[in-house]
Scaffold this motif. Structure first.
Motif, mmCIF file in Angstrom:
data_model
loop_
_atom_site.group_PDB
_atom_site.id
_atom_site.type_symbol
_atom_site.label_atom_id
_atom_site.label_comp_id
_atom_site.label_asym_id
_atom_site.label_seq_id
_atom_site.Cartn_x
_atom_site.Cartn_y
_atom_site.Cartn_z
ATOM 1 N N ASP A 18 9.213 12.091 -11.847
ATOM 2 C CA ASP A 18 9.540 10.811 -11.229
ATOM 3 C C ASP A 18 8.399 9.818 -11.435
ATOM 4 O OD1 ASP A 18 11.276 12.049 -8.228
ATOM 5 O OD2 ASP A 18 11.764 12.128 -10.372
ATOM 6 N N PHE A 19 8.722 8.538 -11.251
ATOM 7 C CA PHE A 19 7.751 7.461 -11.453
ATOM 8 C C PHE A 19 7.981 6.385 -10.400
ATOM 9 C CE2 PHE A 19 5.491 4.000 -13.343
ATOM 10 C CZ PHE A 19 6.339 2.904 -13.361
ATOM 11 N N THR A 20 6.877 5.848 -9.868
ATOM 12 C CA THR A 20 6.990 4.754 -8.904
ATOM 13 C C THR A 20 5.933 3.697 -9.200
ATOM 14 O OG1 THR A 20 7.742 6.292 -7.186
ATOM 15 C CG2 THR A 20 7.063 4.107 -6.477
ATOM 16 N N THR A 21 6.322 2.437 -9.140
ATOM 17 C CA THR A 21 5.394 1.328 -9.231
ATOM 18 C C THR A 21 5.554 0.458 -7.990
ATOM 19 O OG1 THR A 21 4.748 -0.654 -10.481
ATOM 20 C CG2 THR A 21 7.036 0.037 -10.689
ATOM 21 N N TYR A 22 4.434 -0.114 -7.546
ATOM 22 C CA TYR A 22 4.414 -0.868 -6.303
ATOM 23 C C TYR A 22 3.937 -2.298 -6.545
ATOM 24 C CZ TYR A 22 4.483 3.848 -4.345
ATOM 25 O OH TYR A 22 4.815 5.138 -4.051
ATOM 26 N N CYS A 23 4.522 -3.208 -5.805
ATOM 27 C CA CYS A 23 4.171 -4.618 -5.901
ATOM 28 C C CYS A 23 3.810 -5.100 -4.502
ATOM 29 C CB CYS A 23 5.375 -5.391 -6.445
ATOM 30 S SG CYS A 23 5.041 -7.096 -6.861
ATOM 31 N N ASN A 24 2.616 -5.690 -4.349
ATOM 32 C CA ASN A 24 2.146 -6.084 -3.020
ATOM 33 C C ASN A 24 1.699 -7.535 -3.006
ATOM 34 O OD1 ASN A 24 2.254 -3.363 -1.759
ATOM 35 N ND2 ASN A 24 0.727 -2.908 -3.313
ATOM 36 N N SER A 25 2.058 -8.217 -1.917
ATOM 37 C CA SER A 25 1.680 -9.609 -1.724
ATOM 38 C C SER A 25 1.005 -9.766 -0.366
ATOM 39 C CB SER A 25 2.920 -10.501 -1.789
ATOM 40 O OG SER A 25 2.619 -11.816 -1.370
ATOM 41 N N SER A 26 0.055 -10.676 -0.266
ATOM 42 C CA SER A 26 -0.612 -10.920 1.011
ATOM 43 C C SER A 26 0.204 -11.856 1.898
ATOM 44 C CB SER A 26 -2.003 -11.503 0.774
ATOM 45 O OG SER A 26 -1.908 -12.693 0.021
ATOM 46 N N THR A 27 1.172 -12.540 1.299
ATOM 47 C CA THR A 27 2.014 -13.451 2.080
ATOM 48 C C THR A 27 3.486 -13.090 1.896
ATOM 49 O OG1 THR A 27 2.007 -15.030 0.256
ATOM 50 C CG2 THR A 27 0.379 -15.365 1.986
ATOM 51 N N THR A 28 4.282 -13.527 2.818
ATOM 52 C CA THR A 28 5.704 -13.199 2.822
ATOM 53 C C THR A 28 6.416 -13.819 1.630
ATOM 54 O OG1 THR A 28 5.673 -13.088 5.230
ATOM 55 C CG2 THR A 28 7.827 -13.323 4.180
ATOM 56 N N LEU A 29 7.291 -13.026 1.039
ATOM 57 C CA LEU A 29 8.042 -13.473 -0.123
ATOM 58 C C LEU A 29 9.429 -13.963 0.281
ATOM 59 C CD1 LEU A 29 7.213 -10.460 -2.466
ATOM 60 C CD2 LEU A 29 6.066 -12.668 -2.361
ATOM 61 N N SER A 30 9.920 -14.902 -0.501
ATOM 62 C CA SER A 30 11.304 -15.334 -0.331
ATOM 63 C C SER A 30 12.246 -14.279 -0.931
ATOM 64 C CB SER A 30 11.513 -16.677 -1.020
ATOM 65 O OG SER A 30 12.878 -17.047 -0.982
ATOM 66 N N ASN A 31 11.939 -13.861 -2.128
ATOM 67 C CA ASN A 31 12.675 -12.769 -2.754
ATOM 68 C C ASN A 31 11.840 -12.236 -3.913
ATOM 69 O OD1 ASN A 31 13.962 -13.988 -5.490
ATOM 70 N ND2 ASN A 31 13.949 -15.540 -3.918
ATOM 71 N N ILE A 32 12.270 -11.159 -4.501
ATOM 72 C CA ILE A 32 11.504 -10.541 -5.579
ATOM 73 C C ILE A 32 12.457 -10.052 -6.656
ATOM 74 C CG2 ILE A 32 11.436 -8.211 -4.596
ATOM 75 C CD1 ILE A 32 8.426 -8.192 -5.499
ATOM 76 N N GLN A 33 12.037 -10.174 -7.891
ATOM 77 C CA GLN A 33 12.805 -9.675 -9.014
ATOM 78 C C GLN A 33 11.979 -8.629 -9.763
ATOM 79 O OE1 GLN A 33 13.810 -13.116 -11.400
ATOM 80 N NE2 GLN A 33 15.444 -13.769 -10.034
ATOM 81 N N TRP A 34 12.674 -7.738 -10.449
ATOM 82 C CA TRP A 34 12.027 -6.739 -11.291
ATOM 83 C C TRP A 34 12.522 -6.897 -12.721
ATOM 84 C CZ3 TRP A 34 8.110 -3.413 -10.124
ATOM 85 C CH2 TRP A 34 7.785 -3.247 -8.769
ATOM 86 N N TYR A 35 11.583 -6.787 -13.673
ATOM 87 C CA TYR A 35 11.870 -6.898 -15.090
ATOM 88 C C TYR A 35 11.280 -5.705 -15.828
ATOM 89 C CZ TYR A 35 13.144 -11.804 -14.384
ATOM 90 O OH TYR A 35 13.757 -12.971 -13.965
#
Lengths: 110, 115
Positions: A18-35
Motif C-alpha cells: 500500500d501507499f499513502t501521501t499526505y497534504c497539509n495546510s496551516s490554514t483552512t482550505l475551501s477544497n482540494i484536488q488531487w492530480y
C-alpha cells in the motif's frame, strides 16, 4: 503565496504494497484536488474533495479530507506498476486559485 | 476527447533571447492558466485568464514575462530576455470557468532549456 506541504517527497514500494501521501495546510482550505503526473507527462485530474471529513474512492484509490479541512490524504491499496508517477495535491483557499503541493513521487518495484 | 494543445513541445534557446509559447484550450473553456513547473516541484501558477481578462498575474515576473489572450481563446506566453533560471516545463491548463469545483485540464507542456 500559500504553502501546501506534501509528504513524503519520495516513496518506493514493492508491487502489492500500500501507499499513502499526505497534504497539509496551516490554514483552512475551501477544497482540494488531487492530480497524477506520469514520468514525462502532464498532471491529470483525479478527484476533488469539498466537504469536511469527505471520503471518496476510485477503485484502489481512497481520498480523504480532514475534519478541519486542513489536510488530505491519498491511499492506494495493493499498488501496481501502472501507479508509478508523482501525485500532487492542489489546495484552494479562496475558491479562485489552486496551490500545488511539492508532490510525492511513487516508484513501484515489480 | 478534447485536449489542451501546446506548442512547441520543446524549446532550446540561449540566454537573452526571446521565446514564445502557445496554448489552445479546450473549446468552450473560459478560464486559462499558465503554470511553470521546475523539475521535482509542483506546478506554480504564473497567470490566470478569465476569457480575455487577466484574473491573477501576481506570480508573473513582469519585467521579462508577458501573457495575452486577445480574443479569449488561445493564449501566448512570452519571455524576453530568457535567463538560465527560466529552464522549466511551462504548462497550460483550462477549465470551464473560474472558481472552485472546476477541473483543470492540462496540456502536454513546453519544456524550455535556456543555455
Amino acid at each position: 503565496g500559500q504553502q501546501v506541504m506534501q509528504i513524503p517527497q519520495y516513496q518506493h514500494v514493492q508491487e502489492g504494497e500500500d501507499f499513502t501521501t499526505y497534504c497539509n495546510s496551516s490554514t483552512t482550505l475551501s477544497n482540494i484536488q488531487w492530480y497524477k503526473q506520469r514520468p514525462g507527462g502532464h498532471p491529470v485530474f483525479l478527484i476533488q474533495l469539498v466537504k469536511s471529513g469527505e471520503v471518496k474512492k476510485q477503485k484502489r484509490l481512497t481520498f480523504q479530507f480532514g475534519e478541519a479541512k486542513k489536510n488530505s490524504s491519498l491511499h492506494i491499496t495493493a499498488t501496481q506498476t501502472t501507479d508509478v508517477g508523482t501525485y500532487f495535491c492542489a489546495a484552494d483557499y479562496t475558491g479562485n486559485q489552486f496551490y500545488f503541493g511539492t508532490g510525492t513521487s511513487l516508484t513501484v518495484i515489480p | 476527447e478534447a485536449e489542451v494543445a501546446q506548442s512547441p513541445r520543446y524549446k532550446i534557446t540561449e540566454k537573452s533571447q526571446a521565446v514564445a509559447f502557445w496554448c489552445d484550450p479546450i473549446s468552450g473553456h473560459a478560464t486559462l492558466y499558465w503554470y511553470r513547473q521546475i523539475l521535482g516541484q509542483g506546478p506554480e501558477l504564473l497567470v490566470q485568464f478569465q476569457d480575455e481578462s487577466v484574473v491573477d498575474d501576481s506570480q508573473l515576473p513582469k519585467d521579462r514575462f508577458s501573457a495575452e489572450r486577445l480574443k479569449g481563446v488561445d493564449s501566448t506566453l512570452k519571455i524576453q530576455p530568457a535567463e538560465l533560471g527560466d529552464s522549466a516545463m511551462y504548462l497550460c491548463a483550462s477549465s470551464l470557468s473560474q472558481g472552485q469545483r472546476e477541473t483543470q485540464y492540462f496540456g502536454p507542456g513546453t519544456r524550455l532549456l535556456v543555455l
